[in-house]
Design an enzyme around this catalytic site. Structure first.
Site, short mmCIF file in Angstrom:
data_model
loop_
_atom_site.label_atom_id
_atom_site.label_comp_id
_atom_site.label_asym_id
_atom_site.label_seq_id
_atom_site.Cartn_x
_atom_site.Cartn_y
_atom_site.Cartn_z
N THR A 1 -12.31 4.18 -21.87
CA THR A 1 -11.96 2.88 -21.31
C THR A 1 -12.56 1.74 -22.12
O THR A 1 -13.51 1.93 -22.89
CB THR A 1 -12.46 2.77 -19.86
OG1 THR A 1 -13.90 2.81 -19.87
CG2 THR A 1 -11.92 3.89 -18.99
N MET B 1 -9.73 17.26 -22.00
CA MET B 1 -11.04 16.64 -21.83
C MET B 1 -11.27 16.23 -20.38
O MET B 1 -12.20 16.69 -19.73
CB MET B 1 -11.16 15.40 -22.73
CG MET B 1 -11.08 15.65 -24.22
SD MET B 1 -11.47 14.12 -25.13
CE MET B 1 -10.96 14.55 -26.77
N GLU C 1 -9.12 9.26 -33.30
CA GLU C 1 -8.29 9.14 -32.10
C GLU C 1 -8.17 7.69 -31.67
O GLU C 1 -7.08 7.21 -31.35
CB GLU C 1 -8.90 9.97 -30.96
CG GLU C 1 -8.17 9.79 -29.63
CD GLU C 1 -8.78 10.59 -28.50
OE1 GLU C 1 -8.45 10.31 -27.33
OE2 GLU C 1 -9.60 11.49 -28.77
N PRO D 1 -13.43 8.64 -33.52
CA PRO D 1 -13.02 7.44 -34.25
C PRO D 1 -11.57 7.48 -34.71
O PRO D 1 -10.86 6.47 -34.64
CB PRO D 1 -13.99 7.39 -35.43
CG PRO D 1 -15.24 8.01 -34.89
CD PRO D 1 -14.73 9.14 -34.01
N GLY E 1 -14.11 11.30 -16.18
CA GLY E 1 -13.16 10.65 -17.07
C GLY E 1 -13.72 10.51 -18.46
O GLY E 1 -13.69 11.44 -19.27
N SER E 2 -14.30 9.36 -18.75
CA SER E 2 -14.83 9.09 -20.08
C SER E 2 -16.17 9.76 -20.35
O SER E 2 -16.62 9.81 -21.49
CB SER E 2 -14.97 7.57 -20.28
OG SER E 2 -13.72 6.93 -20.21
N ALA F 1 -25.12 17.80 -22.98
CA ALA F 1 -24.24 17.63 -24.14
C ALA F 1 -24.37 18.80 -25.11
O ALA F 1 -23.40 19.19 -25.76
CB ALA F 1 -24.56 16.32 -24.85
#
Length: 378
Positions: A366, A126, A243, A241, A132-133, A179
């Site tokens: 995070t 990912m 994960e 969820p 990152g997020s 997305a």
């Protein structure tokens, strides 16, 4: 030792006994060497597969036992309580569900039995150097060329990257769609153009290999798309969820172990002629930590119940990860304090707990991103 909880049935507790025995036999004697190596022995994966510790929720038709998430949770708890942050959760809790829930029948039959047996190690790619997020912002592309995708890009912080045989790559199949242009592409590690970068040197969790991965015109058949093209972001949101719940489970177990070894330490260590545990400050700090940990376990079990019913949504997963990972950080920090100077020495187990815990508030999203997600439901 982790206590029995009502969430688990007798079959799960029997499984726990076998998991604990396996780790004592096949993991504990090698932990220190594997920490130095920065990676576990590849043979461990095969042994874990033989012992039934990989992908326990995979149905029998694909080589698994068809258990529920509680079997995964048992493994996560025993690993974390034992102070070993391995990539088993990434393999079983994260990668396997994408293939099982969205992959074609051919992908399931090809890879799930190998993942269950430990013959194929899985990773999910990912994060990127500049992303990152924010999964919508990935730059890695998988562009169609006839009956193939051509994958180009770079990923980083990839758990199991050094050993992975297959990688679930989050890529843009249509870079203009945001997305809606995100897809999940399975890339085999023996594909031409795929390259592993260095095994990244981390602050903690050193037993788990973490890598940079490079994709230079890697060609994979379009049948390697997991699910529908352009639905990758939707799939990620549906699986995150679990994960995040797995991270919360691990956080609870690690906090419990940090607390347990600290209680043992303060009862034995003396200051001013009496045990540290006899001082009011110590007793009050232990009381606070025990309360936080018990609250954490209660919420984890509540989330597991909801997840088993298919009712754990994005908010629930985010709340579990946020609270449990932050709680773990508070508890471990206080445990180091109660160890005094020895808590800062890496030869003491609490120091390893401290450095291992820090990333829990970062990966899987995070704490700041968790707050942002939760706020959207308010």
């Amino acid at each position: 030792m982790l206590k029995q909880r009502e969430i688990y049935q007798s079959e799960h507790e029997m499984f726990r006994d076998s998991v604990r025995a396996f780790f004592k036999r096949e993991l504990t004697p090698h932990i220190e060497q594997w920490r130095k190596d920065g990676v576990i022995d590849r043979a461990f994966w095969s042994k874990a597969g033989d012992a039934g510790l990989l992908c326990p929720t995979v149905p029998e038709e694909y080589g698994g036992v068809g258990g529920d998430f509680r079997f995964n949770a048992v493994i996560d708890e025993e690993l974390s309580y034992g102070g070993a942050a391995l990539g088993l959760s990434v393999h079983s809790d994260i990668c396997a569900p994408y293939i099982l829930n969205y992959g074609s029948e051919d992908l399931k039959k090809t890879w799930l039995p190998k993942m269950v047996a430990g013959d194929a190690v899985a990773a999910i790619a990912m994060s990127e150097p500049g992303t990152g997020s924010d999964l919508q912002g990935v730059k890695t592309t998988a562009i169609r060329d006839g009956n193939h995708y051509v994958v180009n890009g770079q990923k980083t912080f990839i758990t199991n990257g050094q050993l992975a045989d297959i990688i679930v790559v989050v890529a843009k199949t249509d870079p203009s769609e945001g997305a809606k242009g995100v897809s999940l592409i399975l890339v085999e590690a023996d594909r031409e153009g795929f390259k592993r970068g260095r095994n990244l040197e981390k602050m903690g969790q050193k037993i788990s290999d973490t890598s940079e991965l490079f994709f230079d015109n890697v060609r994979v058949p379009i049948t390697n798309c997991i699910g529908e093209e352009g639905k990758g972001f939707v799939y990620l949101m549906q699986e995150l969820p679990q994960e995040r719940l797995a991270i919360a489970v691990a956080a609870a177990a690690a906090a419990q172990h940090a607390f347990d070894i600290t209680v043992e330490y303060v009862k034995e260590r003396k200051a001013f002629g009496r045990p540290i545990a006899s001082f009011q400050n110590t007793r009050f700090k232990l009381a606070e930590m025990k309360t936080e940990i018990e609250v954490g376990w209660a919420y984890v079990d509540q989330c597991i119940k909801r997840h088993l019913k298919g009712e754990l949504d994005a908010q629930g997963g985010a709340m579990a990860k946020l609270w449990l990972s932050e709680m773990q950080g508070r508890v471990v920090d206080q445990c180091v304090q109660l160890h005094g100077g020895y808590g800062y020495m890496m030869e003491y187990e609490i120091a390893r707990h401290y450095v291992d815990a820090r990333v829990q508030r970062i990966y899987g999203g995070t704490s700041e991103i968790m707050k942002e997600l939760i706020s959207r439901f308010i």
